[in-house]
Design a protein around this motif. Sequence first.
Motif, PDB file in Angstrom:
ATOM      1  N   SER A 124       0.828  -1.216   0.000  1.00  0.00           N
ATOM      2  CA  SER A 124       0.000   0.000   0.000  1.00  0.00           C
ATOM      3  C   SER A 124       0.861   1.265   0.000  1.00  0.00           C
ATOM      4  N   ARG A 125       2.081   1.136  -0.482  1.00  0.00           N
ATOM      5  CA  ARG A 125       3.034   2.249  -0.422  1.00  0.00           C
ATOM      6  C   ARG A 125       2.495   3.524  -1.077  1.00  0.00           C
ATOM      7  N   ALA A 126       1.779   3.390  -2.182  1.00  0.00           N
ATOM      8  CA  ALA A 126       1.273   4.570  -2.883  1.00  0.00           C
ATOM      9  C   ALA A 126       0.305   5.363  -2.021  1.00  0.00           C
ATOM     10  N   ALA A 127      -0.288   4.720  -1.015  1.00  0.00           N
ATOM     11  CA  ALA A 127      -1.287   5.389  -0.186  1.00  0.00           C
ATOM     12  C   ALA A 127      -0.670   6.239   0.912  1.00  0.00           C
ATOM     13  N   TRP A 128       0.598   5.962   1.287  1.00  0.00           N
ATOM     14  CA  TRP A 128       1.162   6.662   2.439  1.00  0.00           C
ATOM     15  C   TRP A 128       2.485   7.354   2.173  1.00  0.00           C
ATOM     16  N   ALA A 129       3.261   6.884   1.238  1.00  0.00           N
ATOM     17  CA  ALA A 129       4.610   7.448   1.083  1.00  0.00           C
ATOM     18  C   ALA A 129       4.578   8.904   0.642  1.00  0.00           C
ATOM     19  N   GLY A 130       3.507   9.342  -0.023  1.00  0.00           N
ATOM     20  CA  GLY A 130       3.430  10.718  -0.478  1.00  0.00           C
ATOM     21  C   GLY A 130       2.488  11.597   0.310  1.00  0.00           C
ATOM     22  N   ALA A 131       2.034  11.124   1.472  1.00  0.00           N
ATOM     23  CA  ALA A 131       1.119  11.917   2.295  1.00  0.00           C
ATOM     24  C   ALA A 131       1.838  13.130   2.880  1.00  0.00           C
ATOM     25  N   ALA A 132       1.077  14.134   3.275  1.00  0.00           N
ATOM     26  CA  ALA A 132       1.668  15.304   3.929  1.00  0.00           C
ATOM     27  C   ALA A 132       2.137  14.959   5.336  1.00  0.00           C
ATOM     28  N   VAL A 133       1.332  14.159   6.061  1.00  0.00           N
ATOM     29  CA  VAL A 133       1.655  13.764   7.431  1.00  0.00           C
ATOM     30  C   VAL A 133       1.426  12.269   7.563  1.00  0.00           C
ATOM     31  N   VAL A 134       2.402  11.569   8.120  1.00  0.00           N
ATOM     32  CA  VAL A 134       2.272  10.145   8.440  1.00  0.00           C
ATOM     33  C   VAL A 134       2.381   9.995   9.949  1.00  0.00           C
ATOM     34  N   VAL A 135       1.406   9.304  10.550  1.00  0.00           N
ATOM     35  CA  VAL A 135       1.339   9.146  11.998  1.00  0.00           C
ATOM     36  C   VAL A 135       1.626   7.692  12.352  1.00  0.00           C
TER      37      VAL A 135
END
Length: 302
Positions: A124-135
Motif C-alpha cells: 500500500s506504499r502509494a497510499a502513504w509514502a506521499g502523504a503530507a503527514v504520516v502518523v
Amino acid sequence: MPRIVVIGSANADLVLDIDHRPGAGETVLGSDVVVTAGGKGANQAVAAGRLGGDVAFVGCVGDDGYGELLRRSLADAGVDVTHLRTVPGASGNAIILLTPDGENSIIVSPSANRRVTVELLEESRAAWAGAAVVVLQLEIPLATVAHAATTAHAAGARVILNAAPAAALPPEVLAAADALVVNESEAAFLLGGVPAQAAEPGGAAATAVALLDLGPRSVVLTLGADGAVLAARGAEPGHVPARKVTAVDTTGAGDAFVGALAVELADGRDLRAAVELATDVAGVAVGRRGAQAAYPAREEVR
C-alpha cells in the motif's frame, strides 16, 4: 492522496469498571464488560477524521466480529479504510480496567496488529509514502514503524511518532520524527531514567530539550492535567496549559491529542497552534466515556 495517513493498531477495547486496581493475588469484582472500538492507531485516525481531517488508515483487523466493529467505527468517522486489511484470526484487543477517578490500566493483546508488516506496507506504499503527514505508534512491529518512518521522511512527509507503548528506537527513526510525542513515563524510558517533574521549575522543559537531543526535529511532552510542553530546534521550549475538566475516563485521551495534532500540522499550522488545539481536544475526550466514542467534532471543541 490523503493528506494524513495513520499506520498502526486497531483494537477492540474490553472495558471493566472496578473500585480499585487489584494487588498481587487479589481478586476484585468488576462491572459487565463493555466493548468499544479502540487501538492507538485507529483512535488517532478517528480523532483526526472527527475534526475534519482528510485521513486514511493502514492496518489489520481479524475476520471476527471485532474486526467489523473496528472497520465501521473508522468509516463512520470519515476515515478511508481502503487499506485496512482483514486477516484470518482474531482482531487485536485491549483489556481496560477503569477506576472511579477516571484513570485506567490497560493490557493489550496485539493479534492481527502483528500482521502489519513491512511487506504489507509495501503493498500500500502509494497510499502513504506521499502523504503530507504520516502518523505512527508502537503497537505494531517495530520493524514496520522503522520502515514507514524512514521511507515517509525521505519522501518529504512530516512524520508524527507517538512512542507509545515505550520501546527502544533506533536513531534513524527518532531523526525522522517531527514531532516525537510522549508522556512522562515514555520520556523516562527513552532517556534511561526519571525525567524532571513538571512541578519543578523548568523540569518539563528540560526533559523536552533532552528528548530533542536524541534526534527528533521537534518534541511534544504531554503532562496530563498540566497540559503539554513543546520544543523544536532553534526555538525556546513552550508550555500549553490544559483546560480544567473533571476526568471521567482518560482512555484514549493521548490518542485524541495526536490525531488533532496531525490535522493542524497537515493544514500548515505551527507546532504551538497544533498543540493548543490538541490539548483542547484531549480535554473534551477525558470528560466522556470511552475512547473513539468520546472524540469531538471541531465545532464541539471551542
